[in-house]
Design a protein around this motif. Structure first.
Motif, PDB file in Angstrom:
ATOM      1  N   PHE A 150       0.665  -1.045   0.233  1.00 47.62           N
ATOM      2  CA  PHE A 150       0.072   0.107   0.112  1.00 47.62           C
ATOM      3  C   PHE A 150       0.839   1.392  -0.116  1.00 47.62           C
ATOM      4  N   HIS A 151       0.290   2.204  -0.814  1.00 47.16           N
ATOM      5  CA  HIS A 151       1.382   3.510  -0.957  1.00 47.16           C
ATOM      6  C   HIS A 151       0.251   4.656  -1.063  1.00 47.16           C
ATOM      7  N   PRO A 159      -7.497   3.687   0.107  1.00 43.85           N
ATOM      8  CA  PRO A 159      -5.931   3.238  -0.072  1.00 43.85           C
ATOM      9  C   PRO A 159      -5.678   2.943  -1.499  1.00 43.85           C
ATOM     10  N   LEU A 160      -4.203   3.220  -1.771  1.00 43.62           N
ATOM     11  CA  LEU A 160      -3.792   2.875  -2.900  1.00 43.62           C
ATOM     12  C   LEU A 160      -2.779   1.507  -2.911  1.00 43.62           C
ATOM     13  N   TYR A 161      -3.142   0.610  -3.731  1.00 42.33           N
ATOM     14  CA  TYR A 161      -2.304  -0.650  -3.438  1.00 42.33           C
ATOM     15  C   TYR A 161      -1.528  -0.906  -4.696  1.00 42.33           C
ATOM     16  N   ILE A 162      -0.336  -1.189  -4.665  1.00 42.78           N
ATOM     17  CA  ILE A 162       0.546  -1.434  -6.016  1.00 42.78           C
ATOM     18  C   ILE A 162       1.481  -2.868  -6.051  1.00 42.78           C
ATOM     19  N   THR A 213      -8.141   1.599  -4.552  1.00 46.62           N
ATOM     20  CA  THR A 213      -7.799   1.525  -5.894  1.00 46.62           C
ATOM     21  C   THR A 213      -6.391   0.983  -6.080  1.00 46.62           C
ATOM     22  N   ALA A 214      -6.274   0.013  -6.947  1.00 43.02           N
ATOM     23  CA  ALA A 214      -5.087  -0.697  -7.133  1.00 43.02           C
ATOM     24  C   ALA A 214      -4.417  -0.436  -8.547  1.00 43.02           C
ATOM     25  N   ILE A 215      -3.084  -0.618  -8.566  1.00 43.23           N
ATOM     26  CA  ILE A 215      -2.454  -0.676  -9.915  1.00 43.23           C
ATOM     27  C   ILE A 215      -1.419  -1.800  -9.917  1.00 43.23           C
ATOM     28  N   PHE A 216      -1.381  -2.566 -10.996  1.00 38.02           N
ATOM     29  CA  PHE A 216      -0.757  -3.836 -11.286  1.00 38.02           C
ATOM     30  C   PHE A 216       0.120  -3.444 -12.475  1.00 38.02           C
ATOM     31  N   ASP A 217       1.448  -3.413 -12.283  1.00 42.28           N
ATOM     32  CA  ASP A 217       2.374  -3.337 -13.271  1.00 42.28           C
ATOM     33  C   ASP A 217       2.754  -4.687 -13.818  1.00 42.28           C
TER      34      ASP A 217
END
Length: 457
Positions: A150-151, A159-162, A213-217
Protein backbone atom coordinates in the motif's frame (compact mmCIF):
# COMPACT_ATOMS: atom_id res chain seq x y z
CA UNK A 1 -47.29 -23.30 -25.74
CA UNK A 2 -50.75 -24.94 -25.76
CA UNK A 3 -49.49 -27.81 -23.61
CA UNK A 4 -48.04 -25.35 -21.09
CA UNK A 5 -51.26 -23.36 -21.03
CA UNK A 6 -53.33 -26.53 -20.51
CA UNK A 7 -51.07 -27.69 -17.68
CA UNK A 8 -51.30 -24.32 -16.01
CA UNK A 9 -55.10 -24.23 -16.34
CA UNK A 10 -55.45 -27.73 -14.89
CA UNK A 11 -53.27 -26.76 -11.95
CA UNK A 12 -55.32 -23.64 -11.35
CA UNK A 13 -58.55 -25.66 -11.48
CA UNK A 14 -57.19 -28.17 -8.98
CA UNK A 15 -56.27 -25.32 -6.65
CA UNK A 16 -59.73 -23.84 -7.00
CA UNK A 17 -61.43 -27.23 -6.36
CA UNK A 18 -59.30 -27.80 -3.28
CA UNK A 19 -60.13 -24.38 -1.88
CA UNK A 20 -63.82 -24.94 -2.67
CA UNK A 21 -63.93 -28.28 -0.83
CA UNK A 22 -62.05 -27.08 2.29
CA UNK A 23 -62.41 -23.28 2.39
CA UNK A 24 -61.09 -22.85 5.90
CA UNK A 25 -57.62 -24.14 4.85
CA UNK A 26 -56.92 -20.93 2.96
CA UNK A 27 -57.82 -18.88 6.03
CA UNK A 28 -55.58 -21.04 8.19
CA UNK A 29 -52.57 -20.52 5.90
CA UNK A 30 -53.18 -16.78 5.69
CA UNK A 31 -53.39 -16.54 9.45
CA UNK A 32 -50.27 -18.66 9.89
CA UNK A 33 -48.45 -16.42 7.43
CA UNK A 34 -49.37 -13.37 9.50
CA UNK A 35 -48.27 -15.18 12.63
CA UNK A 36 -44.88 -16.04 11.13
CA UNK A 37 -44.34 -12.44 10.02
CA UNK A 38 -45.26 -11.21 13.48
CA UNK A 39 -42.94 -13.73 15.06
CA UNK A 40 -40.04 -12.59 12.85
CA UNK A 41 -40.72 -8.96 13.73
CA UNK A 42 -40.87 -9.85 17.42
CA UNK A 43 -37.50 -11.61 17.23
CA UNK A 44 -35.99 -8.73 15.32
CA UNK A 45 -37.20 -6.18 17.85
CA UNK A 46 -35.92 -8.33 20.69
CA UNK A 47 -32.45 -8.48 19.17
CA UNK A 48 -32.48 -4.83 18.24
CA UNK A 49 -33.17 -3.93 21.88
CA UNK A 50 -30.05 -5.77 22.90
CA UNK A 51 -28.18 -3.91 20.18
CA UNK A 52 -28.52 -0.51 21.81
CA UNK A 53 -32.18 0.04 20.85
CA UNK A 54 -31.27 0.87 17.24
CA UNK A 55 -34.64 0.00 15.70
CA UNK A 56 -33.93 1.59 12.36
CA UNK A 57 -30.79 1.03 10.39
CA UNK A 58 -31.27 4.33 8.60
CA UNK A 59 -30.31 6.14 11.81
CA UNK A 60 -26.75 4.93 11.29
CA UNK A 61 -26.33 6.21 7.76
CA UNK A 62 -24.68 9.54 8.17
CA UNK A 63 -22.07 11.03 5.99
CA UNK A 64 -22.58 11.68 2.29
CA UNK A 65 -25.24 10.90 -0.27
CA UNK A 66 -27.00 7.54 -0.11
CA UNK A 67 -29.72 5.85 -2.03
CA UNK A 68 -33.08 5.33 -0.30
CA UNK A 69 -33.76 2.12 -2.25
CA UNK A 70 -30.38 0.74 -1.19
CA UNK A 71 -31.25 1.55 2.41
CA UNK A 72 -34.50 -0.40 2.10
CA UNK A 73 -32.68 -3.41 0.65
CA UNK A 74 -30.13 -3.33 3.45
CA UNK A 75 -32.86 -3.07 6.08
CA UNK A 76 -34.70 -6.05 4.55
CA UNK A 77 -31.54 -8.19 4.46
CA UNK A 78 -30.70 -7.20 8.02
CA UNK A 79 -34.18 -8.08 9.30
CA UNK A 80 -34.03 -11.43 7.51
CA UNK A 81 -30.66 -12.30 9.07
CA UNK A 82 -31.69 -11.12 12.53
CA UNK A 83 -34.93 -13.10 12.40
CA UNK A 84 -32.90 -16.29 11.93
CA UNK A 85 -30.16 -15.30 14.38
CA UNK A 86 -27.61 -15.24 11.54
CA UNK A 87 -26.13 -11.76 11.94
CA UNK A 88 -23.12 -11.56 14.28
CA UNK A 89 -22.80 -8.14 15.86
CA UNK A 90 -19.36 -7.70 14.27
CA UNK A 91 -20.97 -7.64 10.81
CA UNK A 92 -24.15 -5.78 11.78
CA UNK A 93 -23.12 -2.77 9.73
CA UNK A 94 -24.88 -0.93 6.93
CA UNK A 95 -21.88 -0.83 4.58
CA UNK A 96 -20.97 -4.49 5.13
CA UNK A 97 -24.46 -5.68 4.18
CA UNK A 98 -24.58 -3.26 1.25
CA UNK A 99 -21.40 -4.80 -0.21
CA UNK A 100 -23.01 -8.25 -0.38
CA UNK A 101 -26.20 -6.84 -1.86
CA UNK A 102 -24.30 -4.99 -4.57
CA UNK A 103 -22.28 -8.09 -5.44
CA UNK A 104 -25.51 -10.03 -5.96
CA UNK A 105 -27.39 -7.33 -7.85
CA UNK A 106 -29.60 -6.53 -4.82
CA UNK A 107 -31.10 -10.01 -4.85
CA UNK A 108 -31.76 -10.42 -1.12
CA UNK A 109 -31.89 -14.23 -1.19
CA UNK A 110 -28.59 -14.52 -3.07
CA UNK A 111 -26.97 -11.84 -0.91
CA UNK A 112 -28.03 -13.71 2.22
CA UNK A 113 -26.60 -16.96 0.85
CA UNK A 114 -23.32 -15.23 0.01
CA UNK A 115 -23.17 -13.63 3.46
CA UNK A 116 -23.77 -16.96 5.23
CA UNK A 117 -21.12 -18.64 3.05
CA UNK A 118 -18.71 -15.92 4.19
CA UNK A 119 -19.48 -16.63 7.84
CA UNK A 120 -19.00 -20.36 7.29
CA UNK A 121 -15.68 -19.79 5.52
CA UNK A 122 -14.44 -17.53 8.31
CA UNK A 123 -15.22 -20.20 10.87
CA UNK A 124 -13.68 -23.06 8.87
CA UNK A 125 -10.51 -21.09 8.09
CA UNK A 126 -10.26 -19.50 11.55
CA UNK A 127 -10.01 -16.05 9.97
CA UNK A 128 -10.23 -14.20 13.29
CA UNK A 129 -7.27 -16.21 14.58
CA UNK A 130 -5.30 -15.47 11.40
CA UNK A 131 -5.98 -11.74 11.77
CA UNK A 132 -4.92 -11.78 15.40
CA UNK A 133 -2.10 -14.31 15.62
CA UNK A 134 -0.64 -15.07 12.18
CA UNK A 135 3.00 -13.98 11.86
CA UNK A 136 4.43 -13.69 8.37
CA UNK A 137 8.09 -13.94 9.29
CA UNK A 138 9.14 -14.11 5.62
CA UNK A 139 7.60 -10.68 4.94
CA UNK A 140 10.86 -8.96 3.96
CA UNK A 141 12.03 -11.91 1.84
CA UNK A 142 8.66 -12.04 0.03
CA UNK A 143 8.77 -8.29 -0.64
CA UNK A 144 12.12 -8.70 -2.40
CA UNK A 145 10.85 -11.34 -4.83
CA UNK A 146 7.28 -10.01 -5.03
CA UNK A 147 7.25 -6.17 -4.90
CA UNK A 148 3.85 -5.05 -3.61
CA UNK A 149 2.28 -2.88 -0.97
CA UNK A 150 0.00 0.00 0.00
CA UNK A 151 1.28 3.45 -0.88
CA UNK A 152 -0.82 6.45 0.16
CA UNK A 153 -4.30 7.18 -1.15
CA UNK A 154 -6.03 8.09 -4.40
CA UNK A 155 -7.65 11.45 -5.00
CA UNK A 156 -10.87 10.32 -3.29
CA UNK A 157 -9.02 9.17 -0.16
CA UNK A 158 -9.08 5.42 -0.82
CA UNK A 159 -6.01 3.26 -0.03
CA UNK A 160 -3.73 2.86 -3.05
CA UNK A 161 -2.36 -0.65 -3.55
CA UNK A 162 0.45 -1.41 -6.02
CA UNK A 163 1.96 -4.66 -7.35
CA UNK A 164 4.89 -5.01 -9.75
CA UNK A 165 3.82 -8.41 -11.02
CA UNK A 166 6.24 -8.31 -13.95
CA UNK A 167 9.13 -8.45 -11.44
CA UNK A 168 7.77 -11.40 -9.45
CA UNK A 169 10.15 -14.35 -9.08
CA UNK A 170 7.71 -17.20 -8.42
CA UNK A 171 10.43 -19.82 -7.92
CA UNK A 172 12.06 -17.68 -5.25
CA UNK A 173 8.66 -16.91 -3.71
CA UNK A 174 7.88 -20.60 -3.29
CA UNK A 175 11.31 -21.09 -1.72
CA UNK A 176 10.89 -18.44 0.95
CA UNK A 177 7.18 -19.10 1.55
CA UNK A 178 4.36 -21.40 0.42
CA UNK A 179 0.98 -21.04 -1.24
CA UNK A 180 -0.81 -21.78 2.04
CA UNK A 181 1.19 -19.24 4.03
CA UNK A 182 0.89 -16.58 1.35
CA UNK A 183 -2.89 -17.05 1.25
CA UNK A 184 -3.00 -16.61 5.05
CA UNK A 185 -0.87 -13.48 4.67
CA UNK A 186 -3.30 -12.16 2.07
CA UNK A 187 -6.25 -12.83 4.40
CA UNK A 188 -4.50 -11.05 7.27
CA UNK A 189 -3.88 -8.05 4.99
CA UNK A 190 -7.53 -7.99 3.94
CA UNK A 191 -8.58 -8.01 7.58
CA UNK A 192 -6.14 -5.20 8.34
CA UNK A 193 -7.57 -3.19 5.46
CA UNK A 194 -11.12 -3.59 6.77
CA UNK A 195 -10.30 -2.93 10.42
CA UNK A 196 -7.57 -0.28 10.10
CA UNK A 197 -6.91 1.12 6.62
CA UNK A 198 -10.49 1.93 5.65
CA UNK A 199 -11.40 3.43 9.06
CA UNK A 200 -8.25 5.59 9.07
CA UNK A 201 -8.89 6.81 5.53
CA UNK A 202 -12.51 7.49 6.44
CA UNK A 203 -11.50 9.62 9.42
CA UNK A 204 -9.11 11.67 7.31
CA UNK A 205 -11.49 12.06 4.35
CA UNK A 206 -14.52 12.68 6.63
CA UNK A 207 -16.57 10.29 4.50
CA UNK A 208 -17.02 6.56 4.29
CA UNK A 209 -14.14 4.77 2.57
CA UNK A 210 -14.71 1.08 1.91
CA UNK A 211 -12.79 0.19 -1.25
CA UNK A 212 -9.27 0.20 -2.68
CA UNK A 213 -7.73 1.55 -5.86
CA UNK A 214 -5.05 -0.77 -7.24
CA UNK A 215 -2.31 -0.61 -9.87
CA UNK A 216 -0.72 -3.79 -11.28
CA UNK A 217 2.42 -3.28 -13.36
CA UNK A 218 2.65 -6.34 -15.64
CA UNK A 219 5.60 -5.22 -17.76
CA UNK A 220 7.29 -8.35 -19.18
CA UNK A 221 4.62 -10.73 -17.87
CA UNK A 222 3.16 -13.35 -20.21
CA UNK A 223 2.12 -16.99 -20.53
CA UNK A 224 5.73 -18.16 -20.58
CA UNK A 225 6.76 -16.71 -17.23
CA UNK A 226 3.48 -17.17 -15.34
CA UNK A 227 3.68 -20.76 -14.11
CA UNK A 228 0.84 -23.05 -13.09
CA UNK A 229 1.60 -22.42 -9.40
CA UNK A 230 1.37 -18.69 -10.06
CA UNK A 231 -1.98 -19.08 -11.83
CA UNK A 232 -3.28 -21.29 -9.02
CA UNK A 233 -2.26 -18.69 -6.43
CA UNK A 234 -3.94 -15.93 -8.42
CA UNK A 235 -7.16 -17.94 -8.78
CA UNK A 236 -7.25 -18.79 -5.06
CA UNK A 237 -6.77 -15.16 -4.02
CA UNK A 238 -9.33 -13.99 -6.56
CA UNK A 239 -11.83 -16.53 -5.21
CA UNK A 240 -11.31 -15.30 -1.64
CA UNK A 241 -11.63 -11.64 -2.58
CA UNK A 242 -14.74 -12.09 -4.72
CA UNK A 243 -16.63 -14.44 -2.41
CA UNK A 244 -15.67 -13.21 1.05
CA UNK A 245 -14.54 -9.59 0.62
CA UNK A 246 -16.94 -8.41 -2.11
CA UNK A 247 -17.05 -4.86 -3.40
CA UNK A 248 -13.76 -3.81 -1.79
CA UNK A 249 -12.17 -3.01 -5.15
CA UNK A 250 -12.91 0.44 -6.51
CA UNK A 251 -10.75 0.26 -9.64
CA UNK A 252 -7.84 -1.84 -10.87
CA UNK A 253 -5.46 -0.41 -13.45
CA UNK A 254 -3.33 -3.03 -15.21
CA UNK A 255 -0.50 -1.10 -16.87
CA UNK A 256 2.30 -1.91 -19.34
CA UNK A 257 0.17 -4.73 -20.76
CA UNK A 258 1.93 -6.18 -23.80
CA UNK A 259 0.87 -8.86 -26.24
CA UNK A 260 2.08 -11.63 -23.91
CA UNK A 261 -0.02 -10.44 -20.99
CA UNK A 262 -3.11 -9.89 -23.12
CA UNK A 263 -2.98 -13.57 -24.11
CA UNK A 264 -2.63 -14.50 -20.42
CA UNK A 265 -5.45 -12.15 -19.49
CA UNK A 266 -7.89 -14.10 -21.64
CA UNK A 267 -7.20 -17.11 -19.42
CA UNK A 268 -7.28 -15.28 -16.08
CA UNK A 269 -10.47 -13.30 -16.58
CA UNK A 270 -12.45 -16.50 -17.22
CA UNK A 271 -12.45 -17.17 -13.46
CA UNK A 272 -13.51 -13.66 -12.43
CA UNK A 273 -16.94 -12.22 -11.63
CA UNK A 274 -18.46 -9.96 -14.29
CA UNK A 275 -18.94 -7.19 -11.73
CA UNK A 276 -15.23 -7.37 -10.84
CA UNK A 277 -14.16 -7.37 -14.49
CA UNK A 278 -16.10 -4.16 -15.04
CA UNK A 279 -13.76 -2.45 -12.55
CA UNK A 280 -10.56 -3.49 -14.34
CA UNK A 281 -8.91 -1.33 -16.98
CA UNK A 282 -6.09 -2.85 -19.03
CA UNK A 283 -3.66 -0.21 -20.30
CA UNK A 284 -0.52 -0.26 -22.39
CA UNK A 285 2.57 1.90 -21.92
CA UNK A 286 0.67 5.20 -22.32
CA UNK A 287 -1.09 4.82 -18.99
CA UNK A 288 0.14 7.84 -17.02
CA UNK A 289 -2.56 10.37 -17.95
CA UNK A 290 -5.28 7.89 -16.94
CA UNK A 291 -3.57 7.04 -13.65
CA UNK A 292 -3.02 10.70 -12.74
CA UNK A 293 -6.75 11.32 -13.04
CA UNK A 294 -7.19 8.96 -10.10
CA UNK A 295 -3.93 9.46 -8.14
CA UNK A 296 -2.01 12.60 -7.22
CA UNK A 297 1.66 12.47 -8.38
CA UNK A 298 2.82 12.79 -4.75
CA UNK A 299 1.20 9.43 -3.96
CA UNK A 300 2.50 7.74 -7.11
CA UNK A 301 5.99 6.16 -6.99
CA UNK A 302 8.56 7.55 -9.39
CA UNK A 303 8.94 4.18 -11.15
CA UNK A 304 5.31 4.58 -12.28
CA UNK A 305 5.73 8.21 -13.34
CA UNK A 306 4.94 9.93 -10.02
CA UNK A 307 7.11 12.07 -7.79
CA UNK A 308 7.43 9.88 -4.68
CA UNK A 309 10.66 7.98 -3.99
CA UNK A 310 10.33 7.08 -0.27
CA UNK A 311 14.13 7.21 -0.18
CA UNK A 312 14.13 7.53 3.62
CA UNK A 313 12.37 4.17 4.00
CA UNK A 314 14.22 2.19 1.32
CA UNK A 315 11.59 2.30 -1.41
CA UNK A 316 7.93 3.00 -2.02
CA UNK A 317 6.71 -0.60 -1.69
CA UNK A 318 8.77 -1.59 1.33
CA UNK A 319 6.67 0.44 3.77
CA UNK A 320 2.96 0.31 4.47
CA UNK A 321 2.49 4.00 3.74
CA UNK A 322 -0.87 5.67 4.44
CA UNK A 323 -3.01 7.51 7.01
CA UNK A 324 -3.30 4.28 9.00
CA UNK A 325 0.40 4.53 9.97
CA UNK A 326 -0.24 7.82 11.79
CA UNK A 327 -0.37 6.84 15.45
CA UNK A 328 -3.07 9.35 16.40
CA UNK A 329 -5.35 8.37 13.49
CA UNK A 330 -4.70 4.68 14.12
CA UNK A 331 -5.61 4.92 17.80
CA UNK A 332 -8.72 6.95 17.06
CA UNK A 333 -9.94 4.46 14.45
CA UNK A 334 -9.27 1.49 16.74
CA UNK A 335 -11.37 3.08 19.45
CA UNK A 336 -14.45 3.62 17.35
CA UNK A 337 -14.52 1.02 14.57
CA UNK A 338 -15.46 -2.65 14.61
CA UNK A 339 -18.37 -2.02 16.99
CA UNK A 340 -21.12 -3.52 14.89
CA UNK A 341 -23.61 -0.79 14.10
CA UNK A 342 -21.34 1.84 15.65
CA UNK A 343 -19.76 2.26 12.24
CA UNK A 344 -17.87 5.17 10.74
CA UNK A 345 -21.15 6.94 10.11
CA UNK A 346 -21.80 7.31 13.83
CA UNK A 347 -18.37 8.71 14.71
CA UNK A 348 -17.31 10.62 11.61
CA UNK A 349 -16.94 13.77 13.68
CA UNK A 350 -15.04 12.25 16.61
CA UNK A 351 -11.65 13.40 15.40
CA UNK A 352 -10.45 16.84 14.37
CA UNK A 353 -9.50 15.57 10.94
CA UNK A 354 -8.47 19.00 9.70
CA UNK A 355 -5.24 18.54 11.69
CA UNK A 356 -4.32 15.40 9.74
CA UNK A 357 -2.37 15.46 6.46
CA UNK A 358 -4.47 14.70 3.41
CA UNK A 359 -7.64 16.01 5.03
CA UNK A 360 -10.63 16.47 2.69
CA UNK A 361 -13.90 18.25 3.35
CA UNK A 362 -16.93 15.95 3.53
CA UNK A 363 -19.15 15.75 0.50
CA UNK A 364 -22.52 17.44 0.69
CA UNK A 365 -25.26 14.92 1.33
CA UNK A 366 -27.92 13.69 3.66
CA UNK A 367 -26.68 14.05 7.23
CA UNK A 368 -27.66 12.11 10.29
CA UNK A 369 -29.53 14.23 12.83
CA UNK A 370 -27.35 13.06 15.73
CA UNK A 371 -23.99 12.96 13.95
CA UNK A 372 -22.63 15.85 15.99
CA UNK A 373 -21.87 13.86 19.18
CA UNK A 374 -18.88 11.81 19.83
CA UNK A 375 -15.32 11.95 20.73
CA UNK A 376 -13.73 8.90 22.22
CA UNK A 377 -12.98 8.68 25.94
CA UNK A 378 -9.26 8.51 25.14
CA UNK A 379 -9.48 11.78 23.23
CA UNK A 380 -11.43 13.44 26.04
CA UNK A 381 -8.72 12.39 28.47
CA UNK A 382 -6.09 13.66 26.10
CA UNK A 383 -7.91 16.97 25.80
CA UNK A 384 -7.91 17.20 29.60
CA UNK A 385 -4.14 16.73 29.77
CA UNK A 386 -3.31 19.98 28.00
CA UNK A 387 -1.26 22.63 29.81
CA UNK A 388 -2.64 24.72 32.62
CA UNK A 389 -3.19 27.73 30.36
CA UNK A 390 -5.82 25.83 28.41
CA UNK A 391 -7.32 24.06 31.39
CA UNK A 392 -10.56 26.05 31.52
CA UNK A 393 -11.09 25.77 27.77
CA UNK A 394 -10.51 22.04 27.85
CA UNK A 395 -12.76 21.64 30.90
CA UNK A 396 -15.51 23.41 28.99
CA UNK A 397 -14.99 21.02 26.09
CA UNK A 398 -15.25 18.05 28.42
CA UNK A 399 -18.42 19.45 29.98
CA UNK A 400 -19.80 20.00 26.51
CA UNK A 401 -19.06 16.41 25.56
CA UNK A 402 -20.65 15.13 28.77
CA UNK A 403 -23.78 17.18 28.02
CA UNK A 404 -23.91 15.73 24.52
CA UNK A 405 -23.49 12.23 25.95
CA UNK A 406 -26.39 12.88 28.32
CA UNK A 407 -28.49 14.01 25.36
CA UNK A 408 -27.47 10.88 23.46
CA UNK A 409 -28.52 8.65 26.36
CA UNK A 410 -31.82 10.50 26.65
CA UNK A 411 -32.40 9.88 22.94
CA UNK A 412 -31.60 6.22 23.48
CA UNK A 413 -34.07 6.10 26.37
CA UNK A 414 -36.76 7.61 24.15
CA UNK A 415 -36.00 5.02 21.46
CA UNK A 416 -36.31 2.28 24.08
CA UNK A 417 -39.74 3.57 25.03
CA UNK A 418 -40.76 3.44 21.38
CA UNK A 419 -39.47 -0.13 21.14
CA UNK A 420 -41.35 -1.21 24.26
CA UNK A 421 -44.52 0.27 22.80
CA UNK A 422 -43.88 -1.69 19.59
CA UNK A 423 -43.37 -4.87 21.64
CA UNK A 424 -46.73 -4.40 23.37
CA UNK A 425 -48.38 -3.96 19.98
CA UNK A 426 -46.73 -7.15 18.76
CA UNK A 427 -47.89 -8.97 21.87
CA UNK A 428 -51.47 -7.93 21.15
CA UNK A 429 -51.12 -9.00 17.51
CA UNK A 430 -49.84 -12.43 18.59
CA UNK A 431 -52.76 -12.83 20.99
CA UNK A 432 -55.19 -11.94 18.21
CA UNK A 433 -53.56 -14.41 15.80
CA UNK A 434 -53.69 -17.17 18.40
CA UNK A 435 -57.36 -16.51 18.99
CA UNK A 436 -58.02 -16.52 15.21
CA UNK A 437 -56.30 -19.88 14.87
CA UNK A 438 -58.31 -21.34 17.74
CA UNK A 439 -61.50 -20.04 16.16
CA UNK A 440 -60.55 -21.62 12.83
CA UNK A 441 -59.87 -24.93 14.56
CA UNK A 442 -63.30 -24.80 16.20
CA UNK A 443 -64.97 -23.98 12.86
CA UNK A 444 -63.07 -26.81 11.19
CA UNK A 445 -64.21 -29.24 13.88
CA UNK A 446 -67.82 -28.10 13.52
CA UNK A 447 -67.62 -28.46 9.73
CA UNK A 448 -66.30 -32.04 10.06
CA UNK A 449 -69.07 -32.93 12.53
CA UNK A 450 -71.76 -31.60 10.17
CA UNK A 451 -70.21 -33.54 7.29
CA UNK A 452 -70.28 -36.75 9.35
CA UNK A 453 -73.94 -36.17 10.27
CA UNK A 454 -74.85 -35.69 6.58
CA UNK A 455 -73.00 -38.88 5.65
CA UNK A 456 -74.91 -40.87 8.35
CA UNK A 457 -78.24 -39.55 7.07
Amino acid sequence: MEEEHTATSEAEEEDQDWLYIRPYHALVFKTLEKLIISKMSFKSIDRLIRRNSKTKLSRNIVDGIYDQKEEQYVQSLRELLLANNQLPEKFDDYHVLLRFLKMRGFNIVKAKEMFLNMLKWREECAVDAIAKDFKFEEYDAVKRCYPHGFHGVDRFGRPLYIERIGLVDLNKLMQVSSTDRYVKYHISEQEKTLSLRYPACSLVAKKHIGSTTAIFDVKGLGMNNFSKSGRDLFIEIQKIDSNYYPETLNQLYIINAGAGFRALWKVLKACMEARTLAKIQVLGTNYLSTILEAVDPSNLPDFLGGTCTCSATGGCLLQDKGPWTDQEISQASKGVFGKGQKSFDEISTTVACENFPGHQEPSVGKLHPISGWKRTLGMLLKDNQVGDTNENIQQNKVNEQISEKIQELENCSAQTQETLHALLQKQNELANHIEQLRKLLREAANADNKANVLILK
